[in-house]
Scaffold this active site. Structure first.
Site, short mmCIF file in Angstrom:
data_model
loop_
_atom_site.label_atom_id
_atom_site.label_comp_id
_atom_site.label_asym_id
_atom_site.label_seq_id
_atom_site.Cartn_x
_atom_site.Cartn_y
_atom_site.Cartn_z
N GLY A 229 39.56 19.68 -16.79
CA GLY A 229 39.91 18.41 -16.19
C GLY A 229 41.17 17.77 -16.73
O GLY A 229 41.44 16.61 -16.41
N GLU A 270 38.08 23.74 -21.46
CA GLU A 270 38.29 24.81 -20.47
C GLU A 270 39.02 24.29 -19.24
O GLU A 270 38.45 24.19 -18.17
CB GLU A 270 36.96 25.46 -20.08
N PRO A 271 40.31 23.99 -19.40
CA PRO A 271 41.08 23.56 -18.24
C PRO A 271 41.30 24.71 -17.25
O PRO A 271 41.37 25.88 -17.67
CB PRO A 271 42.42 23.12 -18.84
N ARG A 273 43.10 23.79 -13.71
CA ARG A 273 44.28 23.26 -13.04
C ARG A 273 45.51 23.16 -13.96
O ARG A 273 46.60 23.57 -13.59
CB ARG A 273 43.93 21.85 -12.52
N ARG A 315 43.78 21.97 -0.14
CA ARG A 315 43.63 20.70 -0.86
C ARG A 315 44.04 19.47 -0.04
O ARG A 315 43.31 18.47 -0.04
CB ARG A 315 44.37 20.74 -2.19
N TYR A 319 40.93 17.13 0.47
CA TYR A 319 40.88 15.96 -0.41
C TYR A 319 41.97 14.93 -0.12
O TYR A 319 42.08 13.93 -0.83
CB TYR A 319 41.06 16.38 -1.88
N CYS A 345 44.01 26.26 14.91
CA CYS A 345 43.47 25.48 16.01
C CYS A 345 42.46 24.49 15.45
O CYS A 345 41.24 24.70 15.53
CB CYS A 345 42.84 26.39 17.04
C1 LIG Z 1 36.33 23.80 -12.28
C2 LIG Z 1 35.84 23.79 -13.65
C3 LIG Z 1 36.71 23.58 -14.72
C4 LIG Z 1 38.18 23.32 -14.55
O1 LIG Z 1 38.48 22.11 -13.96
P1 LIG Z 1 40.01 21.68 -13.85
O2 LIG Z 1 39.96 20.34 -13.22
O3 LIG Z 1 40.68 22.69 -12.98
O4 LIG Z 1 40.57 21.67 -15.21
C5 LIG Z 1 36.19 23.62 -16.00
N1 LIG Z 1 34.88 23.85 -16.21
C6 LIG Z 1 34.02 24.06 -15.20
C7 LIG Z 1 32.59 24.33 -15.50
C8 LIG Z 1 34.46 24.04 -13.89
O5 LIG Z 1 33.59 24.24 -12.90
#
Ligand SMILES: *Cc1c(COP(=O)(O)O)cnc(C)c1O
Length: 428
Positions: A229, A270-271, A273, A315, A319, A345
């Site tokens: 995140g 655990e990023p 994005r 996206r 969103y 379409c």
């Molecule tokens: C999608 C996800 C992430 C990564 O989220 P980002 O917003 O892309 O950093 C990390 N951990 C888990 C469990 C996820 O499902």
């Protein structure tokens, strides 16, 4: 700031070879982001994983592996793809974490056969693992009751989130795991990115306290994972995220959690994005320009019809997300507001929308038929969320590094799209 690596490249030459639309990846940009993350999580007691669902292309995974970053996988097939890219199986060390909301398809078989660490997202999954005969360590993904997504659909913590074990159910889940003989070696949460790093960091501080409280009940604990995140600034003019405060926060979390546990507790993030978003662009050609005129239903618009659709980059349609768009090779000259729309379409096949999903014309250099448009920051949740809708194949992916250009995936043809179709009798 959107990445500008394409400005120096001859996109027409690539288009001639692979057609449009196509994804183009910059190795250098990916390496820069990996290094930025490694600065704050160098490995050992502070470890980063790559949430590979953001982009699981093999070359990308290999690049991540070489840097010593580990993996968060969310399906059995993602575990296997990570392994194909060279990540070791097994849970010593748990280089691949398998975070699941639901065990489907080959998920349980993969856990059994590979011994990757399963990270359980709902209480009943303890029973699923036990019934499958799994005997090994597990992680628990907790919903701590708060969190934030970059849009409401992406809320990953709080009462409206489907993810994880509600914090008030953690205790009974812990007991169920103990009864099933499954030691809990990892506590996990992923509460999403706030739109701003400040909010993200505030949530992180709350999580440290949250886990400090939980920790004494988990004697087998080896690691706490704070999820992904880290936000990426998609809008021009937004400044790069400063990771230093997060780094300090994680170091002090490691110290305080380890002190509380009486042993070293590894701290993980655990990023997804943040690693890959700016590393790829989607390049598409303008096929036509046309206009509508104002009437009693609403205002008129100028439309740029391009060959990329939400099948390639969902996206904006899903969103209302912003992707910066530039006209390749033509940054100056008169500008004009256009709605950029795709070939599908489906009236929702529009890339220029606001957050309420209304049309939002974009000021671009005055377009001509045949221009190439670059959708920036398309590396995360780009090709990975593409689909076969309208029976268009997925766009090819091109990799650029110091050795030149490589095709990483072909444009899909009809045979690819229909390869799983059959008409077989079911013996019921
Ligand atoms: C999608 C996800 C992430 C990564 O989220 P980002 O917003 O892309 O950093 C990390 N951990 C888990 C469990 C996820 O499902």
């Amino acid at each position: 700031m959107p990445n500008t690596f394409t400005e120096r490249l001859d996109l027409e030459a690539i288009a001639e070879q692979v057609g449009t639309p196509f994804f183009l990846y910059s190795a250098q940009t990916l390496r820069d982001r990996i290094q930025a993350v490694k600065q704050i999580t160098p490995g050992g007691s502070l470890q980063a994983r790559y949430a590979m669902k953001a982009c699981s292309t093999r070359r990308v995974l290999e690049e991540v592996r070489e840097s010593g970053v580990w993996i968060d996988a969310v399906s059995g097939n993602e575990v296997l793809r990570a392994h194909q890219a060279g990540f070791p199986l097994g849970n010593r060390p748990p280089a691949i974490l398998f975070t699941a909301d639901v065990f489907r398809d080959n998920a349980l078989a993969v856990v059994q056969e590979t011994s990757v660490l399963p990270n359980v997202g709902s209480p009943g999954m303890i029973d699923d693992l036990a019934a499958a005969g799994y005997q090994g360590p597990i992680g628990l993904r907790i919903n701590p009751g708060f969190g934030h997504g970059h849009v409401r659909e992406c809320d990953t913590g709080g009462p409206s989130s489907k993810h994880g074990i509600w914090h008030e159910d953690a205790e009974r889940t812990r007991k169920a795991a103990a009864a099933a003989g499954l030691p809990i070696t990892l506590l996990h949460t992923h509460i999403g990115s706030g739109p701003q790093i400040e909010e993200f960091n505030r949530n992180m501080s709350r999580l440290v306290e949250f886990f400090e409280e939980m920790l004494p009940a988990y004697p087998d604990l080896e690691a706490i994972n704070f999820g992904g995140g880290i936000p990426h600034p998609y809008q021009p003019g937004k400044t790069e995220v400063d990771l230093a405060p997060l780094g300090e926060l994680l170091s002090s979390a490691h110290a305080s959690l380890s002190a509380r546990a009486g042993k070293s507790i590894r701290v993980e993030i655990e990023p997804g994005r943040y690693f890959i978003a700016p590393s790829a662009v989607l390049v598409t050609r303008v096929h036509d320009l046309k206009s509508t005129a104002e009437n009693d239903k609403g205002p008129g618009h100028k439309f740029a019809m391009v060959d990329a659709g939400f099948t390639d980059l969902v996206r904006p349609a899903m969103y209302g997300s912003y992707h910066h768009i530039t006209v390749h090779g033509r940054s100056d000259g008169d500008r004009e507001a256009v709605v950029v729309a795709g070939p599908l379409c489906e009236s929702g096949d529009v890339f220029t929308r606001d957050e309420r999903e209304f049309l939002e014309p974009r000021e671009l250099t005055k377009l001509r038929r045949g221009d190439l448009l670059v959708f920036h920051d398309a590396g995360a949740y780009g090709v990975q969320m593409s689909s076969y809708y309208n029976s268009l194949g997925r766009a090819p992916q091109v990799w650029h590094d110091e050795e030149g250009f490589h095709l990483m995936s072909r444009r899909e043809a009809l045979e690819d799209i229909t390869s799983n179709e059959c008409f077989e009798p079911l013996a019921l």
